[in-house]
Design a protein around this motif. Structure first.
Motif: not given
Length: 112
Positions: A3-5, A11-13, A102-105
């Protein structure tokens, strides 16, 4: 693929989409330099294919690159991408790049 950390507190994605403008003659140079240049910023990267690429009888047609990058800000992402041979060779154009927060869910899928 893991999973992307979650980004560190500072920091942001960022989601990056870079549509292709021409055939990818620069691909070998791009791929050999990509790991070194984007290490520490790119969580993962790949290509977007056309709809007809899913048909077994149709050739694969690449439409562009997609990356998820971790950076202090959008300018850090732009600076890393500016150094890519795909920009200098005209495969990507700076004015068509899409870079969005971007926010990973979910976990990324494992497809080859």
């Amino acid at each position: 693929m893991s999973r992307p950390s979650e980004p560190s507190s500072s920091k942001s994605l960022f989601f990056v989409y870079a549509p292709y403008e021409k055939r990818i003659a620069a691909q070998p140079a791009h791929l050999s330099a990509e790991e070194k240049r984007l290490s520490g910023i790119a969580e993962f990267a790949g290509i977007v294919l056309s709809d007809e690429s899913e048909e077994p009888t149709e050739p694969k047609r690449m439409l562009g690159s997609v990356m998820i990058c971790e950076a202090e800000n959008v300018e850090e992402v732009r600076e890393k991408i500016k150094a890519d041979i795909y920009l200098s060779e005209g495969v990507w154009r700076a004015e068509t790049l899409v870079i969005l927060p971007f926010h990973s869910t979910m976990l990324p899928c494992k497809h080859s």
